[in-house]
Write an enzyme that holds these catalytic residues in place. Structure first.
Site, mmCIF file in Angstrom:
data_model
loop_
_atom_site.group_PDB
_atom_site.id
_atom_site.type_symbol
_atom_site.label_atom_id
_atom_site.label_comp_id
_atom_site.label_asym_id
_atom_site.label_seq_id
_atom_site.Cartn_x
_atom_site.Cartn_y
_atom_site.Cartn_z
ATOM 1 C CE LYS A 60 -4.369 1.467 2.088
ATOM 2 N NZ LYS A 60 -5.369 1.302 3.153
ATOM 3 C CD GLU A 112 -19.616 -1.509 7.997
ATOM 4 O OE1 GLU A 112 -19.962 -2.543 7.393
ATOM 5 O OE2 GLU A 112 -18.606 -0.844 7.680
ATOM 6 N NE ARG A 164 -23.257 -3.110 2.938
ATOM 7 C CZ ARG A 164 -22.061 -3.559 2.563
ATOM 8 N NH1 ARG A 164 -21.266 -4.148 3.429
ATOM 9 N NH2 ARG A 164 -21.680 -3.417 1.310
#
Lengths: 596, 596
Positions: B274, B351, B379
Site C-alpha cells: 500500500k 458493521e 449496513r
C-alpha cells in the site's frame, strides 16, 4: 407441567425419564400449535437437544441464544414462565425468545444470523467483568451461511472459552449440498488429493505391507485432517456429528463438550430430524415449518399471485428471473422454481447478497424480481440504496408480509418498509390491494427502467378497477361534496376506511396504489380547506402520511395520519394489532369530526 | 496521457514499457490527489495490478468491479474518460467507479463487500444470455471478511467459469493475523497436526531412512493440502501468492489465470504494498489512505472529541467500551485503542457484526459505544432495530460524516441516517454542533438506559451554551416578536440560519440538538400563525422536518423543510452540495417572505 417439578427434577432425571419428558414436551408443543399456529417442525426437531442442554447446563446462569429464535418452545416450557398454551396470543408468551419475558432468554431473536455475534458480545462482557458461565448459541444450518454469522465466525480466530456453538443440522440446507460451507463441513476437502494418492500408492505398491503402512498413515492423518480443520481455523474445537434426537448419544457428548469448552470454544455439530415425532411433519417438514391453527398451511393470497404471474411473465420473457432468500414457499416463488428452474435463484438466508446479486443480474441485462418479506428486507437496506437505486437499476422487489403480521409478533412486523423506502431516490413504491392489482403492479414494474418496490400483506383484499398507472390514487368511494378524504394504503386499511365512510356522506375514500411518486394530479385536485386522513400499516413516523405531508404544505389541507405508533408491536392477531395501534373506525370518526 | 495512445499501445507494450507506464500513472495519481485530495495509498499500491489487468484482459468487453471502489484511479486513467486532474470535483470524474461515467466501470461501488455478489450476478446474466467475457472482482483483504462478500463466497460451491476474484492483500488486515480467514489463507490449518506427527516420527525412528521416507510423504501431502483447500471448497482454483507490484511476475501468471478461468473460477491472491511508489505513503499507509489537498490528513474535529471524551470516560468507568468497524482513525477511536486496549474492539469491515456484538456486550452489562460513519451505518439498519432497539439496550452510536461529505460523493453521503433512525422506537437521536456539545451528548447518552444515536459531520462548528438535556432545542438567536423560527440541525445549518436571521428582525434561530424525542415544551410554546422552517443535512423525505410535522398538525403553524432533495448527491465540495440542494440564504428568505 409444573415449573417446579420440571426444574427440580430435570437435573435428577435419568435418560429414560428425560426421554419421557421429551414426549410430554412434544405433546404440549403439538397441542399449543394446533390451537394457536406456530413453528412446528423445527420445534419438534430440537426437543431432545433442548432437554439435554437444560440437563447439562444451568440456566439462567448459563446463557442460551437461539438463532432465528422460533425453535424455542421446549426451552420456554422447561424454563417455566406461565401458560404455554397461550403462546403467540396477545398478552401470552411470545413465539420467540424475549428477555422481557424471562431471564432464561438471554437475547431476543427472530431474524437469522444474530446468535454468534450476540454470543461473542456476551462472552466478551463476561470475561471483562470476570464472570464465569457458559454461553451457548444454537444455530440452524440454514442460518449458518448468513453474512452476520459468517462475520462473527471470521472476525477473529481467537474465540473465547466457554462458548459453545451448536450447529443444528436438520439437513434442510446442508444435505442439499447447496453451498460452499457444506463442502468444508461434511467432506474432507482434501478428499480428491487423498483419492489420487491412494490410487497412486496402490498402483505402485500393490497389496504389500507398504500399502498397509500407507493406510496406517492415512488413518493417522485422517484423524487430524478432517472437517476439524475448517472450524479449527475459526478458533473452535469441532465435535460431531452427533444424533441430536438421541439422548443416549447426545448427553455424554454434551457433558464432554461442557468440559472441553472450559479450554477452548467448541462447535458441536448435531444432526436432527425436522418434525421429529409427528409423521406428517417429518415427511413434509417444509410445509409444517410455519403452520396456522389446526396445522393448516395456507399460502398467502399475494404470494400465490406472485408465483402465478411470474410464471406467466417468464413464459413470454426469458430475461425475467426470480430470487428468494431461503423463502420460496412463503413468497410464492416455488412455482417459478417448478416451471422455470433456470430462471430461479434461492440464495439461502442471505438478503444482502440476494439484492446485490440481483443488481449484478440487472446490470448484466436480466430483469430480476426479488421476493423478501418486509421485515427481512431491513437487512438489505444499504444494498437497496447503494447497489440498486444509486445505479437506477430496474430491479423489482416484492415485499410480502408488509404491515401487521399477527402472531409472529414484534420481530417480524413489516412496519418500517415505507419509512425506509420512501426516502430512497429513484425508487417507485407500489401497494396493491389484491391479486389483480398485484399482477398490474408487477407488469408495471417490469415495464419501467428503474427500481420498484411492491409491498403487500399476506392476504389479498378487495380491489379497484382502474389500473395503477391510470389511477395511482383510485377513488373507491366518491361523494360530490366531500370535506374529508381518507387515503388508505393496502386492503385492510381500505376496508376500515370504507366502513367509516359508509356512515358519512361527506367522506370519500381513496386507495393509494402508487405511493411514490405521488399522484400529483390528484394532490392538486384536493379542495383547499378539506381534511386528508391517511391510513397505513406502517410506522406513522416517516411513513406514507409523513411523505404526503411534504406535498400539502401550502395547500390549506388539514392532514392526520393513522398507522403504527412509535413502539414495537407485540404478538396477537392482526385485528388486535390494528386496534391497539388506534386504527379504528371510532378514532377516525373522532378525528373527522374534530377537524370539521 | 492521450486516451488513444494508451488504449492503442498498452496491448502492444512490453514489460519495460508497461513499467514506465506505471510510473506515469503514479505521477498523475500523485498530482491529482495533491490538488484535490483522495485515496492515495491504495491507488498507488494497485497500479501494476491494474495495468496488468488492462494488458491481459479486454475492457470494457471483459468486466471489472473494484470492491469498495476507491482504488480505481489507474483504471480510470487507462480507460480514458476525460480530465483525470478534475477527479472528485463537481462536474469532474468521480473518485469511485460509476457506470454513468464510463462503460469501463461495470458496476458502481463505494461500500465494501459488494464486488463478488455483483460479479456473480453479472456472470449469471452472461451465462443465461449465452455471452462470453471475463468478470473480474478486485477485493482488498479488509473487505474479504465483510458479510456480504462472505455470503457471496458461501452461497454456492459451484462458481461460474470465467470469474476471477483478485484478492489484493496489502497486509493491512491479513498480516495483522487478526481473523480466522487469515489462518485458513496463509497457514496450513493442519500445521499443528503436522508438527505433532513430525515430532512423534522423529522420536520413534530417529534419523533413519524411515524418517526420510515420512518426510517425502509429508512433502507430497503438503503440495496437495495447502491453502488451496480453503478456496477449493468454495468453488475456486486458488493461485498465489503473487507479487502484485512486479509486472515480470504478475503478467505471466495473469495470462495463465485467464486460461485457467475458462474452466473454473479462479481466486488469484496478489500481494501489494500500500502506498507503493511514495515513501511516506508506503511507511504510513494508514495515514495516507484518505488525504486532503496537499496530502494533508486532518482528523475530524468531532472524531477528536469522541476519542478524547471516551478516554476520559473510560478512565472513570471501565464498563465503557468502544467499537469500530475497521475505521479507528476516521472515527477517533484510535485514542481509545492506545489508552485502553482492553476497552477497544475493531471488528474489521463488518458493521452488522459490530452492532449485534455491541448488543451482546450491552446485554452482558458493559456500555458499548459504536462509531460508524453515517453511510456505513446503513449496513446495520436491521441490527439497529432488531438487536438493539427492540430490546431497548443502552448502546450508543456515534455516526460521523453525517450530512454532506464533499468529494467522496454519492456513495458516501450521510443523508439518510435521520430518515432511517427517527422511525425506530426507543431510539434517542442527538445532533451536536461542536466538541463541547458532543461531549455533553456522549455523557447524556451513557447516562440513559436506552439506545442513543449521535450524528455529526466531520468538522465542528460553533456551539450553544446550554446543555442538551436542559435545552434540547436551544434558541441561539432570539427576537421578541418573531414570526418565523428557523430550526437548524447541525453546525453548518445553524450557520446558514444565523446568516439569514441577522438581516431580519422577526426571525429567530433554534439549534435542535436533540431530535428525538422532540422538545415538546418548545413545540407547545410556538406561537400559532407563525412559520417554522427546518434546515437539515439529510433527505427532506423522512427527515427531521417530516418528523416534526407530525407534532405540528393541529397548531396552525406553517412548516417548510430544507434538506437534501430526492436524488443522489454527487461529488463536489460540501459548500457546492449544500447550494445545489437549495439550502441557501436566498431560498430561505424567499420562503420566509412567501409565508408572510
Amino acid at each position: 407441567m409444573s415449573e417446579e417439578l420440571v426444574l427440580k427434577n430435570l437435573k435428577d432425571m435419568d435418560t429414560g425419564e428425560l426421554t419421557s419428558l421429551c414426549s410430554s414436551l412434544r405433546g404440549e408443543i403439538l397441542s399449543a400449535t394446533k390451537s394457536n399456529g406456530g413453528h412446528l417442525s423445527s420445534n419438534l426437531g430440537i426437543v431432545e437437544t433442548t432437554v439435554a442442554l437444560h440437563k447439562v447446563f444451568s440456566f439462567p446462569e448459563d446463557k442460551i441464544i437461539f438463532d432465528v429464535g422460533h425453535q424455542c418452545y421446549a426451552h420456554k416450557i422447561l424454563s417455566g414462565r406461565g401458560d404455554f398454551s397461550a403462546i403467540r396470543t396477545m398478552g401470552g408468551m411470545s413465539g420467540f425468545p424475549d428477555p422481557d419475558e424471562s431471564e432464561y432468554d438471554a437475547f431476543g431473536t427472530g431474524h437469522a444470523g444474530t446468535s454468534i455475534a450476540a454470543a461473542l458480545g456476551l462472552c466478551a462482557a463476561r470475561d471483562k467483568r470476570g464472570e464465569d458461565f457458559a454461553v451457548i448459541a444454537v444455530v440452524g444450518d440454514g442460518a449458518f451461511s448468513n453474512g452476520l454469522n459468517l462475520e462473527a465466525l471470521t472476525v477473529s480466530e481467537k474465540k473465547p472459552k466457554n462458548l459453545i456453538v451448536i450447529l443444528n443440522d436438520n439437513g434442510m440446507s446442508i444435505s442439499k449440498n447447496k453451498n460452499g460451507l457444506y463442502r468444508s463441513l461434511s467432506k474432507s476437502t482434501i478428499k480428491e488429493g487423498y483419492v489420487k494418492s491412494k490410487k497412486a500408492i496402490k498402483r505402485i505398491f500393490g497389496n504389500s505391507f507398504i500399502t498397509k503402512f500407507f493406510k496406517g498413515i492415512r488413518n493417522f492423518f485422517r484423524r487430524i485432517i478432517n472437517k476439524d480443520d475448517f472450524f479449527y481455523g475459526f478458533g473452535f474445537k469441532y465435535v460431531g456429528v452427533v444424533d441430536g434426537n438421541d439422548l443416549t448419544k447426545l448427553l455424554p457428548i454434551l457433558e464432554r463438550v461442557k468440559t472441553f469448552a472450559k479450554d477452548k470454544a467448541v462447535l458441536l455439530h448435531v444432526s436432527t430430524v425436522k418434525g421429529k415425532g409427528m409423521t406428517d411433519a417429518e415427511n413434509r417438514a417444509d410445509e409444517f415449518h410455519g403452520v396456522g391453527k389446526e396445522y393448516k398451511v395456507k399460502t398467502g393470497g399475494f404470494a400465490c399471485a406472485v408465483g402465478e404471474t411470474l410464471v406467466d411473465i417468464i413464459g413470454k420473457d426469458d430475461k425475467v428471473v426470480a430470487i428468494t432468500a431461503g423463502m420460496k414457499d412463503g413468497t410464492g416463488l416455488k412455482k417459478v422454481e417448478e416451471s422455470f428452474p433456470n430462471n430461479f435463484y434461492d440464495v439461502g438466508i442471505a438478503e444482502e447478497y440476494a439484492v446485490t446479486f440481483a443488481a449484478g443480474l440487472s446490470k448484466g441485462g436480466l430483469k430480476p424480481v426479488v421476493a423478501i418479506y418486509s421485515t427481512f428486507m431491513q437487512r438489505a437496506y444499504d444494498e437497496l440504496i447503494h447497489d440498486v437505486c444509486m445505479q437506477n437499476l430496474p430491479v423489482v422487489f416484492c415485499l410480502d408480509r408488509a404491515g401487521f403480521v399477527g402472531e409472529d409478533g414484534k420481530t417480524h412486523q413489516g412496519l418500517f418498509d415505507l419509512s425506509f423506502s420512501l426516502s430512497i431516490p429513484n425508487l417507485t413504491v407500489l401497494a396493491p390491494n389484491g391479486k389483480k392489482e398485484l399482477k398490474d403492479a408487477l407488469f408495471l414494474a417490469l415495464s419501467l427502467s428503474s427500481p420498484v418496490l411492491i409491498r403487500y400483506p399476506k392476504d389479498c383484499g378487495e380491489e379497484c378497477c382502474d389500473s395503477i398507472s391510470e389511477k395511482p390514487f383510485a377513488v373507491v368511494k366518491d361523494v360530490d361534496d366531500y370535506d374529508t378524504t381518507l387515503i388508505a394504503v393496502g386492503p385492510r386499511m381500505k376496508k376500515i376506511a370504507l366502513s367509516v365512510a359508509e356512515k358519512d356522506g361527506k367522506i370519500r375514500v381513496v386507495s393509494a396504489r402508487r405511493l411514490k411518486p405521488v399522484d400529483s394530479g390528484f394532490i392538486s385536485s384536493l379542495k383547499p380547506g378539506t381534511t386528508v386522513i391517511t391510513l397505513e400499516e406502517n410506522a406513522v413516523i416517516g411513513g406514507f402520511g409523513a411523505y404526503l405531508s411534504g406535498f400539502l404544505r401550502d395547500k390549506k389541507i388539514k392532514l392526520f395520519s393513522f398507522g403504527a405508533k412509535d413502539g414495537f408491536v407485540p404478538h396477537g392477531t392482526v385485528k388486535e394489532q390494528i386496534e391497539s395501534s388506534g386504527i379504528t373506525a371510532e378514532n377516525i370518526e373522532k378525528t373527522v369530526n374534530s377537524a370539521r
